[in-house]
Design an enzyme around this catalytic site. Structure first.
Site, PDB file in Angstrom:
ATOM      1  N   ASN A   2     -34.482  20.843  26.740  1.00  0.00           N
ATOM      2  CA  ASN A   2     -35.011  19.715  27.515  1.00  0.00           C
ATOM      3  C   ASN A   2     -34.686  19.909  28.987  1.00  0.00           C
ATOM      4  OD1 ASN A   2     -35.803  17.313  28.637  1.00  0.00           O
ATOM      5  ND2 ASN A   2     -34.627  15.994  27.254  1.00  0.00           N
ATOM      6  N   GLY A  61     -28.707  25.238  31.918  1.00  0.00           N
ATOM      7  CA  GLY A  61     -29.344  24.086  31.278  1.00  0.00           C
ATOM      8  C   GLY A  61     -29.302  24.043  29.768  1.00  0.00           C
ATOM      9  N   ASP A 109     -28.551  22.842  26.089  1.00  0.00           N
ATOM     10  CA  ASP A 109     -28.375  21.452  25.651  1.00  0.00           C
ATOM     11  C   ASP A 109     -28.515  21.339  24.128  1.00  0.00           C
ATOM     12  OD1 ASP A 109     -31.185  21.531  25.131  1.00  0.00           O
ATOM     13  OD2 ASP A 109     -31.613  20.852  27.175  1.00  0.00           O
ATOM     14  N   HIS A 169      -4.552  18.470  28.401  1.00  0.00           N
ATOM     15  CA  HIS A 169      -4.766  18.097  29.788  1.00  0.00           C
ATOM     16  C   HIS A 169      -6.123  17.407  29.924  1.00  0.00           C
ATOM     17  CE1 HIS A 169      -6.349  22.200  29.178  1.00  0.00           C
ATOM     18  NE2 HIS A 169      -7.371  21.772  29.900  1.00  0.00           N
ATOM     19  N   ARG A 191     -11.192  21.449  16.815  1.00  0.00           N
ATOM     20  CA  ARG A 191     -10.468  22.604  17.346  1.00  0.00           C
ATOM     21  C   ARG A 191      -9.663  22.097  18.533  1.00  0.00           C
ATOM     22  NH1 ARG A 191     -10.073  25.531  22.473  1.00  0.00           N
ATOM     23  NH2 ARG A 191      -9.639  27.702  22.003  1.00  0.00           N
ATOM     24  N   ASP A 193      -7.455  22.559  21.799  1.00  0.00           N
ATOM     25  CA  ASP A 193      -7.220  23.474  22.910  1.00  0.00           C
ATOM     26  C   ASP A 193      -5.758  23.421  23.352  1.00  0.00           C
ATOM     27  OD1 ASP A 193      -8.515  25.266  24.878  1.00  0.00           O
ATOM     28  OD2 ASP A 193      -7.876  23.760  26.326  1.00  0.00           O
ATOM     29  N   GLU A 237      -5.442  26.026  18.692  1.00  0.00           N
ATOM     30  CA  GLU A 237      -5.497  27.249  19.495  1.00  0.00           C
ATOM     31  C   GLU A 237      -4.067  27.668  19.834  1.00  0.00           C
ATOM     32  OE1 GLU A 237      -6.937  29.118  23.762  1.00  0.00           O
ATOM     33  OE2 GLU A 237      -6.260  27.043  23.591  1.00  0.00           O
ATOM     34  N   HIS A 294     -15.487  32.757  24.144  1.00  0.00           N
ATOM     35  CA  HIS A 294     -15.793  32.473  25.540  1.00  0.00           C
ATOM     36  C   HIS A 294     -14.646  32.870  26.469  1.00  0.00           C
ATOM     37  CE1 HIS A 294     -13.382  29.131  24.152  1.00  0.00           C
ATOM     38  NE2 HIS A 294     -13.148  28.795  25.393  1.00  0.00           N
ATOM     39  N   ASP A 295     -13.483  33.199  25.907  1.00  0.00           N
ATOM     40  CA  ASP A 295     -12.313  33.576  26.708  1.00  0.00           C
ATOM     41  C   ASP A 295     -12.124  35.077  26.839  1.00  0.00           C
ATOM     42  OD1 ASP A 295     -11.363  31.008  27.326  1.00  0.00           O
ATOM     43  OD2 ASP A 295     -10.349  30.824  25.396  1.00  0.00           O
ATOM     44  N   ASP A 349     -14.851  36.407  31.201  1.00  0.00           N
ATOM     45  CA  ASP A 349     -15.406  35.219  31.851  1.00  0.00           C
ATOM     46  C   ASP A 349     -15.596  35.473  33.343  1.00  0.00           C
ATOM     47  OD1 ASP A 349     -15.953  32.642  32.728  1.00  0.00           O
ATOM     48  OD2 ASP A 349     -13.866  32.002  32.635  1.00  0.00           O
ATOM     49  N   ARG A 388     -20.238  34.879  29.007  1.00  0.00           N
ATOM     50  CA  ARG A 388     -20.939  33.609  28.794  1.00  0.00           C
ATOM     51  C   ARG A 388     -22.405  33.704  29.207  1.00  0.00           C
ATOM     52  NH1 ARG A 388     -16.086  29.556  31.054  1.00  0.00           N
ATOM     53  NH2 ARG A 388     -14.477  30.388  29.646  1.00  0.00           N
TER      54      ARG A 388
END
Length: 584
Positions: free
Chosen positions: A148, A171, A173, A246, A325, A327, A356, A422-423, A467, A471
């Protein structure tokens, strides 16, 4: 016999209830030191005129790491309680080992022995049953699919038009995920792990602004509900990422602290060192790492605890998610996680709680906090051996054995086994873009003990450095996808589903490691089926003698579904493999 190396404690991974009637007992000894070991065991209250009534059973050599051997026995005490010790033999001497140390022979004093007081069913570690059969797929929502464009944040770039930078938006989604859900269904995925979806100021969303709201770039709550319902209709569970260590810098409570300072009613929500609170030049408050944008939450504060536990309940009650999950889970206090578990399990007993943690995680895996942790030691061993070539076959088996014996077997079945995320850099990039190595990684991951997770795009050959390179946007043009790789991963997932031994029910054991040829052979075994897998992690063609008795076993090449013509030796092509099925 090196007695200093012999170790046991009647708790955790060395002595535990596997189920409501079975105890597992482990003993550690110097590598190569003991020739045999026996478990001496009996009920502490069973006595005759001749003394304590006990029995003895041989222990099996479970495996070896760099320094130690691990011996294993399973026992079902009739009355759910046990006193036990170990009768051990080396080439030069024998001894009996108990809680009070060593003796030359069996002691008549029951206090000499280790004690498992009672097998209470409530103390048995139990992760949700569905997890052990789940194959996960990690989605970084901003980069999976743009369904979208009207939701695009300002400055959004055309999909995949450039390599990503830290602040890039493309974008992605929820509607894009819904539109492409059949890709996951075709692959065989049965669980999705989403990185954070809550309102935040970045593309990665680990800096939460509002834990009760969806980030508008992904959609709204109605669309998210549709996404969860669509996944469930397709047989896919949904796990969200909770950042409770955090908040983000723009979290209302922290902004109130910055505005009102000592007069803020939220000043106890954070770990503030002094007033005035300031982010520059260095933050004078505790943060994730040293990032001023992520102030650490005080999870011991009653209001913080109440708020976050409400968040944990809300997304399960309102949207029927299947897991959390967590963090940076190791930096949050244990008491918070105990209350978190009670809260989550009260709402949905079968919810999966994944922490994690990158290091030894036994303190979180005693049944009162997490169901599993992200199995990074598995990741490191697999990548170092296959992708990087920095360890040899024997070191690989030693490291994996150490991972397995570090936890109870029922804990290992729920371990979250990932290769990339992603890390980290893309696994194909770590493999120096050698897809044969990548295939071996997938084979090992999908045949190992635990619940495997594939990072989006790895199944079609996406590349990328750390990173933000890892990604990249998902590629949806099939002509640009590696469909051979996709079909191989799909076939491995099918084997995992169709063969209990290949999947999580199979007892894992290394049968052979060879540093000269750099190959490994391991077995996965159930009562009715044995599967033997040989991996050639070298650029040479090799012949491997499988160390197994094939007599009357009718071996089948499971990958090609053909009878195995030659059982004494099999030929493995460079970076090739063989999957052999034996039926009882």
């Amino acid at each position: 016999m090196l007695k200093e190396a012999i170790y046991h404690r009647p708790k955790d991974n060395f002595s535990y209830a596997y189920d409501n009637e079975t105890l597992h007992i482990r003993l550690r000894a110097k590598k190569g030191d003991l020739t045999k070991a026996f478990l001496i065991y009996g009920d502490p209250y069973q006595w005759t005129e001749n003394g304590w009534t006990n029995a003895s059973k041989p222990m099996t050599l479970e495996g070896s790491d760099e320094l130690f051997n691990y011996w294993f026995a399973e026992v079902k005490p009739e009355f759910r309680r046990l006193r036990y010790g170990f009768e051990i033999y080396s080439n030069t001497e024998s001894a009996v080992y108990g809680e009070r140390g060593f003796a030359k022979s069996k002691s008549e004093d029951i206090g000499f022995y280790f004690c498992f007081p009672f097998l209470n069913a409530v103390d048995v570690f139990e992760a949700p049953d569905w997890v052990k059969d789940t194959v996960w797929y990690q989605i970084f929502p901003e980069r999976f699919a743009n369904g979208n464009p009207q939701l695009n944040p300002e400055g959004t770039l055309p999909w995949g038009s450039v390599d990503p930078k830290p602040g890039t938006y493309f974008g992605g989604d929820f509607e894009g995920i819904i539109e492409n859900i059949d890709h996951l269904v075709e692959l065989g995925i049965t669980g999705i792990y989403f990185t954070p979806i809550f309102k935040a100021n970045t593309n990665h969303k680990y800096d939460t602004i509002d834990y009760m709201e969806i980030d508008p770039q992904f959609g709204d709550k109605k669309t998210f509900k549709k996404l969860v319902e669509t996944c469930h209709e397709k047989g896919i569970r949904v796990m969200l990422d909770a950042v409770f260590n955090h908040s983000g810098f723009y979290f209302d409570a922290f902004q109130d602290v910055l505005e009102k300072q000592e007069k803020s009613s939220y000043k106890g929500w954070f770990h503030l060192r002094e007033f005035p609170v300031q982010a520059f030049p260095e933050p004078n408050y505790d943060t994730f790492a040293f990032t001023h944008m992520m102030p650490k939450l005080n999870t011991e504060h009653p209001e913080v605890k109440e708020y976050l536990l409400h968040v944990a309940k809300y997304w399960i009650e309102e949207f029927d998610i299947d897991g959390w999950r967590l963090d940076v889970a190791n930096e949050v206090d244990h008491e918070f996680w105990r209350e978190f578990r009670k809260t989550v399990k009260a709402v949905k007993p079968e919810a999966y709680i994944l922490g994690e943690i990158w290091h030894d995680s036994m303190p979180w895996l005693r049944g009162d906090q997490f169901d599993a942790v992200m199995n990074y030691p598995f990741t490191s061993a697999a990548l170092d051996y296959i992708a990087k070539g920095t360890i040899n076959a024997e070191q690989f088996s030693q490291q994996l054995t150490n991972v397995l014996v570090s936890y109870p077997k029922n804990v290992n079945k729920a371990a979250f086994n990932l290769l990339g995320s992603h890390d980290t850099a893309r696994i194909l990039t770590i493999c120096n873009e050698d897809k044969n190595k990548l295939k071996l990684l997938f084979l090992f991951q999908l045949s190992f003990i635990g619940t495997p997770c594939i990072y989006y795009g790895d199944e079609i050959g996406l590349t990328g450095e750390n990173d933000p390179g890892c990604r990249k946007c998902m590629v949806w043009n099939e002509n640009e996808q590696d469909r051979e790789l996709f079909n191989m991963v799909k076939k491995l997932i099918t084997l995992r589903k169709e063969h209990a031994a290949f999947g999580n029910e199979g007892e894992f054991k290394f049968l052979e490691t060879n540093n000269e040829t750099n190959h490994v052979v391991y077995s996965k075994k159930t009562a009715n089926e044995t599967i033997i897998i040989a991996i050639n992690n070298s650029s040479d063609k090799i012949n491997v003698t499988i160390p197994y008795d094939f007599t009357d076993k009718n071996p089948v090449d499971l990958w090609n579904t053909e009878p195995l013509k030659e059982t004494s030796k099999i030929e493995l092509s460079p970076y090739g493999f063989s999957i052999i099925q034996l039926e009882k």
